[in-house]
Design an enzyme around this catalytic site. Structure first.
Site, PDB file in Angstrom:
ATOM      1  N   GLU A  11      13.599  -8.127   9.627  1.00  0.00           N
ATOM      2  CA  GLU A  11      12.892  -8.347   8.350  1.00  0.00           C
ATOM      3  C   GLU A  11      12.862  -9.833   8.023  1.00  0.00           C
ATOM      4  O   GLU A  11      11.874 -10.351   7.497  1.00  0.00           O
ATOM      5  CB  GLU A  11      13.540  -7.557   7.213  1.00  0.00           C
ATOM      6  CG  GLU A  11      13.451  -6.047   7.382  1.00  0.00           C
ATOM      7  CD  GLU A  11      12.023  -5.551   7.596  1.00  0.00           C
ATOM      8  OE1 GLU A  11      11.081  -6.058   6.958  1.00  0.00           O
ATOM      9  OE2 GLU A  11      11.851  -4.640   8.436  1.00  0.00           O
ATOM     10  N   TRP A  27       9.990 -11.069   9.737  1.00  0.00           N
ATOM     11  CA  TRP A  27       8.690 -10.944   9.049  1.00  0.00           C
ATOM     12  C   TRP A  27       8.485 -12.111   8.090  1.00  0.00           C
ATOM     13  O   TRP A  27       7.372 -12.604   7.912  1.00  0.00           O
ATOM     14  CB  TRP A  27       8.604  -9.610   8.299  1.00  0.00           C
ATOM     15  CG  TRP A  27       8.173  -8.494   9.185  1.00  0.00           C
ATOM     16  CD1 TRP A  27       8.987  -7.575   9.780  1.00  0.00           C
ATOM     17  CD2 TRP A  27       6.828  -8.174   9.608  1.00  0.00           C
ATOM     18  NE1 TRP A  27       8.227  -6.710  10.547  1.00  0.00           N
ATOM     19  CE2 TRP A  27       6.904  -7.052  10.456  1.00  0.00           C
ATOM     20  CE3 TRP A  27       5.579  -8.736   9.352  1.00  0.00           C
ATOM     21  CZ2 TRP A  27       5.777  -6.470  11.040  1.00  0.00           C
ATOM     22  CZ3 TRP A  27       4.451  -8.156   9.937  1.00  0.00           C
ATOM     23  CH2 TRP A  27       4.554  -7.046  10.764  1.00  0.00           C
ATOM     24  N   TRP A  61     -17.167  -6.291  -2.161  1.00  0.00           N
ATOM     25  CA  TRP A  61     -16.372  -5.699  -3.239  1.00  0.00           C
ATOM     26  C   TRP A  61     -17.306  -5.326  -4.373  1.00  0.00           C
ATOM     27  O   TRP A  61     -18.142  -6.140  -4.770  1.00  0.00           O
ATOM     28  CB  TRP A  61     -15.331  -6.711  -3.735  1.00  0.00           C
ATOM     29  CG  TRP A  61     -14.340  -7.106  -2.677  1.00  0.00           C
ATOM     30  CD1 TRP A  61     -14.361  -8.248  -1.941  1.00  0.00           C
ATOM     31  CD2 TRP A  61     -13.208  -6.364  -2.231  1.00  0.00           C
ATOM     32  NE1 TRP A  61     -13.304  -8.270  -1.062  1.00  0.00           N
ATOM     33  CE2 TRP A  61     -12.577  -7.119  -1.220  1.00  0.00           C
ATOM     34  CE3 TRP A  61     -12.665  -5.126  -2.581  1.00  0.00           C
ATOM     35  CZ2 TRP A  61     -11.433  -6.690  -0.556  1.00  0.00           C
ATOM     36  CZ3 TRP A  61     -11.509  -4.699  -1.926  1.00  0.00           C
ATOM     37  CH2 TRP A  61     -10.918  -5.474  -0.931  1.00  0.00           C
ATOM     38  N   ASN A  84       9.849  -2.721  -1.381  1.00  0.00           N
ATOM     39  CA  ASN A  84       8.808  -3.017  -0.389  1.00  0.00           C
ATOM     40  C   ASN A  84       7.857  -1.847  -0.141  1.00  0.00           C
ATOM     41  O   ASN A  84       6.642  -2.017  -0.088  1.00  0.00           O
ATOM     42  CB  ASN A  84       9.451  -3.444   0.926  1.00  0.00           C
ATOM     43  CG  ASN A  84       8.403  -3.772   1.968  1.00  0.00           C
ATOM     44  OD1 ASN A  84       7.558  -4.640   1.751  1.00  0.00           O
ATOM     45  ND2 ASN A  84       8.433  -3.059   3.090  1.00  0.00           N
ATOM     46  N   TRP A 115      -8.292  -7.805  -2.844  1.00  0.00           N
ATOM     47  CA  TRP A 115      -6.856  -8.035  -2.689  1.00  0.00           C
ATOM     48  C   TRP A 115      -6.391  -9.311  -3.405  1.00  0.00           C
ATOM     49  O   TRP A 115      -5.229  -9.429  -3.798  1.00  0.00           O
ATOM     50  CB  TRP A 115      -6.455  -8.060  -1.208  1.00  0.00           C
ATOM     51  CG  TRP A 115      -7.109  -9.139  -0.373  1.00  0.00           C
ATOM     52  CD1 TRP A 115      -8.213  -9.008   0.401  1.00  0.00           C
ATOM     53  CD2 TRP A 115      -6.674 -10.507  -0.222  1.00  0.00           C
ATOM     54  NE1 TRP A 115      -8.510 -10.201   1.018  1.00  0.00           N
ATOM     55  CE2 TRP A 115      -7.581 -11.140   0.659  1.00  0.00           C
ATOM     56  CE3 TRP A 115      -5.617 -11.257  -0.738  1.00  0.00           C
ATOM     57  CZ2 TRP A 115      -7.466 -12.486   1.027  1.00  0.00           C
ATOM     58  CZ3 TRP A 115      -5.498 -12.591  -0.379  1.00  0.00           C
ATOM     59  CH2 TRP A 115      -6.407 -13.204   0.488  1.00  0.00           C
ATOM     60  N   TRP A 168      -0.328  -9.060   1.231  1.00  0.00           N
ATOM     61  CA  TRP A 168      -1.542  -8.499   0.630  1.00  0.00           C
ATOM     62  C   TRP A 168      -2.621  -8.326   1.686  1.00  0.00           C
ATOM     63  O   TRP A 168      -3.305  -7.310   1.750  1.00  0.00           O
ATOM     64  CB  TRP A 168      -2.031  -9.365  -0.540  1.00  0.00           C
ATOM     65  CG  TRP A 168      -1.380  -8.912  -1.807  1.00  0.00           C
ATOM     66  CD1 TRP A 168      -0.257  -9.434  -2.376  1.00  0.00           C
ATOM     67  CD2 TRP A 168      -1.776  -7.801  -2.618  1.00  0.00           C
ATOM     68  NE1 TRP A 168       0.069  -8.717  -3.499  1.00  0.00           N
ATOM     69  CE2 TRP A 168      -0.845  -7.720  -3.671  1.00  0.00           C
ATOM     70  CE3 TRP A 168      -2.811  -6.879  -2.568  1.00  0.00           C
ATOM     71  CZ2 TRP A 168      -0.936  -6.729  -4.662  1.00  0.00           C
ATOM     72  CZ3 TRP A 168      -2.902  -5.901  -3.546  1.00  0.00           C
ATOM     73  CH2 TRP A 168      -1.967  -5.830  -4.592  1.00  0.00           C
TER      74      TRP A 168
HETATM   75  P1  FAD Z   1      15.192  -6.633   2.514  1.00  0.00           P
HETATM   76  O1  FAD Z   1      14.674  -5.342   3.049  1.00  0.00           O
HETATM   77  O2  FAD Z   1      16.639  -6.716   2.243  1.00  0.00           O
HETATM   78  O3  FAD Z   1      14.758  -7.737   3.578  1.00  0.00           O
HETATM   79  C1  FAD Z   1      15.490  -8.942   3.782  1.00  0.00           C
HETATM   80  C2  FAD Z   1      14.581 -10.140   3.611  1.00  0.00           C
HETATM   81  O4  FAD Z   1      13.571 -10.128   4.602  1.00  0.00           O
HETATM   82  C3  FAD Z   1      13.849 -10.175   2.291  1.00  0.00           C
HETATM   83  O5  FAD Z   1      14.649 -10.694   1.271  1.00  0.00           O
HETATM   84  C4  FAD Z   1      12.661 -11.053   2.622  1.00  0.00           C
HETATM   85  O6  FAD Z   1      13.002 -12.414   2.566  1.00  0.00           O
HETATM   86  C5  FAD Z   1      12.376 -10.689   4.066  1.00  0.00           C
HETATM   87  N1  FAD Z   1      11.311  -9.688   4.157  1.00  0.00           N
HETATM   88  C6  FAD Z   1      11.439  -8.342   4.197  1.00  0.00           C
HETATM   89  N2  FAD Z   1      10.227  -7.763   4.339  1.00  0.00           N
HETATM   90  C7  FAD Z   1       9.314  -8.761   4.381  1.00  0.00           C
HETATM   91  C8  FAD Z   1       7.908  -8.806   4.518  1.00  0.00           C
HETATM   92  N3  FAD Z   1       7.166  -7.690   4.656  1.00  0.00           N
HETATM   93  N4  FAD Z   1       7.305 -10.006   4.505  1.00  0.00           N
HETATM   94  C9  FAD Z   1       8.010 -11.144   4.371  1.00  0.00           C
HETATM   95  N5  FAD Z   1       9.356 -11.152   4.250  1.00  0.00           N
HETATM   96  C10 FAD Z   1       9.997  -9.987   4.257  1.00  0.00           C
HETATM   97  N6  FAD Z   1       8.319 -10.848  -0.117  1.00  0.00           N
HETATM   98  C11 FAD Z   1       8.640 -12.042  -0.665  1.00  0.00           C
HETATM   99  O7  FAD Z   1       9.712 -12.572  -0.370  1.00  0.00           O
HETATM  100  N7  FAD Z   1       7.791 -12.687  -1.523  1.00  0.00           N
HETATM  101  C12 FAD Z   1       6.588 -12.146  -1.883  1.00  0.00           C
HETATM  102  O8  FAD Z   1       5.842 -12.767  -2.637  1.00  0.00           O
HETATM  103  C13 FAD Z   1       6.233 -10.871  -1.348  1.00  0.00           C
HETATM  104  N8  FAD Z   1       5.072 -10.266  -1.705  1.00  0.00           N
HETATM  105  C14 FAD Z   1       4.738  -9.045  -1.149  1.00  0.00           C
HETATM  106  C15 FAD Z   1       3.521  -8.441  -1.485  1.00  0.00           C
HETATM  107  C16 FAD Z   1       3.169  -7.204  -0.946  1.00  0.00           C
HETATM  108  C17 FAD Z   1       1.826  -6.578  -1.297  1.00  0.00           C
HETATM  109  C18 FAD Z   1       4.048  -6.543  -0.045  1.00  0.00           C
HETATM  110  C19 FAD Z   1       3.665  -5.237   0.567  1.00  0.00           C
HETATM  111  C20 FAD Z   1       5.250  -7.141   0.298  1.00  0.00           C
HETATM  112  C21 FAD Z   1       5.618  -8.393  -0.236  1.00  0.00           C
HETATM  113  N9  FAD Z   1       6.839  -9.022   0.108  1.00  0.00           N
HETATM  114  C22 FAD Z   1       7.149 -10.245  -0.441  1.00  0.00           C
HETATM  115  C23 FAD Z   1       7.697  -8.470   1.175  1.00  0.00           C
HETATM  116  C24 FAD Z   1       8.819  -7.494   0.737  1.00  0.00           C
HETATM  117  O9  FAD Z   1       8.305  -6.496  -0.089  1.00  0.00           O
HETATM  118  C25 FAD Z   1       9.979  -8.201   0.040  1.00  0.00           C
HETATM  119  O10 FAD Z   1      10.413  -9.307   0.785  1.00  0.00           O
HETATM  120  C26 FAD Z   1      11.147  -7.230  -0.135  1.00  0.00           C
HETATM  121  O11 FAD Z   1      10.765  -6.111  -0.886  1.00  0.00           O
HETATM  122  C27 FAD Z   1      12.299  -7.935  -0.798  1.00  0.00           C
HETATM  123  O12 FAD Z   1      13.370  -7.059  -1.018  1.00  0.00           O
HETATM  124  P2  FAD Z   1      14.747  -7.281  -0.276  1.00  0.00           P
HETATM  125  O13 FAD Z   1      15.157  -8.716  -0.424  1.00  0.00           O
HETATM  126  O14 FAD Z   1      15.681  -6.256  -0.800  1.00  0.00           O
HETATM  127  O15 FAD Z   1      14.326  -7.004   1.226  1.00  0.00           O
END
Ligand code: FAD
Length: 453
Positions: free
Chosen positions: A278, A281, A309, A345, A363, A386
């Site tokens: 993650e 990502w 759109w 997420n 979006w 997005w």
């Molecule tokens: P955990 O599951 O604990 O993951 C650990 C870390 O991995 C996160 O803190 C984050 O830094 C990174 N991570 C995990 N998933 C993603 C992902 N898909 N993309 C990028 N990094 C990821 N994340 C943001 O940090 N900032 C945003 O502005 C953001 N906007 C989002 C918008 C949409 C539409 C979606 C679908 C996802 C977005 N995310 C964003 C990704 C993700 O949802 C969050 O990082 C996550 O929910 C954070 O929770 P956590 O720290 O408990 O994640």
């Protein structure tokens, strides 16, 4: 005569694992710690409301921690290209250090300041601190950036492992007289009336000490279940570290090393690798932004420009923003976001899909709302995800894969706990649009993109 070193803090509001701060201390001269609120340079995206709230509190915490170690955090406001050289001149600084940024226009701003200061005989150095892998080092065999995550992450893992984090300095000697700075309270980062930040205050304690405690607690208590339950919004097993990484209260190097050296990693290798991927990502989103700086405004896949759109229905956008669509999981997510500044997420994916594919709203409108309301909103992850949901992004979900929010709720919120917590009144309310018919309308509209390919 002393010639102080300036550490220019940006998205790295911490003392541990701060290579720029380390370089300043190694130089052996007094250290001036500077933060510049730059909302004026051309092309800088103004911070959203929730981000401003977080920034205020994180700066307050950093200021206190610096003061305990003999330094001060000098706050200045204005275009960085004017402010940084001005502070250099006022303090007669001999060196300026910072950790790198990867977005535009920030990269250009930094490059301009670096070259001007060097021309003036000031030492300048920048460091890798907020990404594990520098974007220009991860390339395909054909010397191109990766567009698919799995080979990208494999290529990262084949590079030398991320360096060990640097320890937190105990003393940070400041100059005998500090330059003037603004009062944080005067920056107006906090909401006044109406005060919408009550939920943020209830949920968060910004700042480095709380960030480190959360990492420890996640590794001790949640990592074991991460793989199994990370998609369930009520399970509470994800790390909650995204705002900490966004603001740099923790570096990814700290998260990486503390994770792989934790007792839980030994016992639970599967969840550990899943969690590290993650972080992968996050890297992928930032690398994509580095190579495609207009990620928040332009379709990464150009064929999506052919998508027409329909005219925006403001009442639909507002119903989505307020969590009043009548779709329980969507409403729960949007209300969680408004209250806490984050959203799980899985639910981010579902709410985004609903906006783009059921309401047929661009979006970019969703990205803007998240930008304003997320405490973790960052220039890469937000638009990257997005576009991933919309189908126009790198390694994206295909457009025709439309999340069904009711099936998603049955699968990931089996017992309805999450919906009961955030939108207990939503079930049984008339839905804004019919899910089946709106899904079909989206698929029909998508035909235009297919024809453009
Ligand atoms: P955990 O599951 O604990 O993951 C650990 C870390 O991995 C996160 O803190 C984050 O830094 C990174 N991570 C995990 N998933 C993603 C992902 N898909 N993309 C990028 N990094 C990821 N994340 C943001 O940090 N900032 C945003 O502005 C953001 N906007 C989002 C918008 C949409 C539409 C979606 C679908 C996802 C977005 N995310 C964003 C990704 C993700 O949802 C969050 O990082 C996550 O929910 C954070 O929770 P956590 O720290 O408990 O994640």
């Amino acid at each position: 005569m002393t010639s102080p070193s300036i550490v220019w803090f940006r998205d790295d509001l911490r003392l541990a694992d701060h290579p720029a701060l380390r370089a300043a201390l190694d130089r052996g001269e007094p250290v001036v710690c500077l933060y510049v609120l730059d909302e004026e340079s051309d092309g800088v995206r103004p911070l959203g409301g929730a981000a401003r709230w977080w920034l205020h509190h994180s700066l307050a915490s950093l200021g206190e921690r610096l003061a305990e170690r003999g330094a001060a955090l000098i706050l200045r406001r204005g275009p960085a290209a004017e402010v940084v050289p001005a502070v250099v001149a006022e303090t007669d600084a001999g060196a300026v250090f910072w950790n790198r940024r990867y977005s535009l226009p920030e990269r250009d701003i930094d490059a301009g300041i670096k070259s001007d200061l060097r021309d003036a005989g000031v030492e300048v150095a920048s460091f890798a601190a907020s990404l594990l892998f520098e974007p220009w080092t991860v390339r395909t065999g054909a010397d191109k950036p990766y567009s698919v995550f799995t080979p990208f992450w494999k290529a990262c893992r084949d590079l030398p492992a991320p360096r060990a984090p640097l320890p937190e300095p105990r003393d940070i000697p400041g100059p005998r007289s500090q330059p003037d700075g603004d009062d944080l309270e005067d920056w107006g980062l906090l909401p006044t009336t109406p005060d919408w930040a009550g939920g943020l205050r209830e949920t968060w304690e910004p700042g480095e000490p709380a960030a480190r405690r959360r990492l420890r607690a996640f590794l001790d208590d949640d990592l074991a279940d991460y793989d199994r339950s990370r998609d369930e919004p009520a399970a509470g097993v994800t790390s909650g570290l995204s705002p900490r990484l966004r603001w740099g209260e923790l570096s990814p190097y700290q998260v990486w090393h503390e994770t792989i050296h934790s007792a839980a990693a030994d016992r639970h290798p599967g969840p550990t690798q899943r969690f590290l991927s993650e972080l992968g990502w996050r890297e992928f989103a930032w690398h994509t932004l580095f190579h495609f700086p207009d990620l928040a405004t332009r379709n990464w896949r150009a064929e999506f420009d052919a998508f027409e759109w329909p005219r925006l229905k403001p009442s639909h956008l507002e119903a989505w923003q307020k969590g009043r669509t009548g779709v329980p999981l969507v409403d729960a997510g949007m209300r969680e976001l408004w209250h806490t500044g984050v959203m799980h997420n899985r639910v981010r994916m579902v709410t985004a899909s609903y906006l783009v594919k059921n309401l047929l709203i661009d979006w970019r409108r969703g990205e803007e709302w998240f930008w304003d309301t997320l405490v973790d909103a960052d220039a890469a992850s937000n638009p990257f995800n997005w576009q991933w949901v919309a189908g126009s992004g790198a390694d994206a979900a295909p457009y025709f894969r439309v999340f069904n929010p009711e099936l998603q709720a049955e699968k990931f919120d089996k017992h309805g706990e999450y919906v009961r917590q955030w939108a207990p009144d939503s079930a049984g309310v008339e839905q804004l649009v019919d899910l089946k018919r709106s899904r079909q309308a989206a698929l029909d509209a998508y035909e235009a993109v297919k024809r453009a390919r």
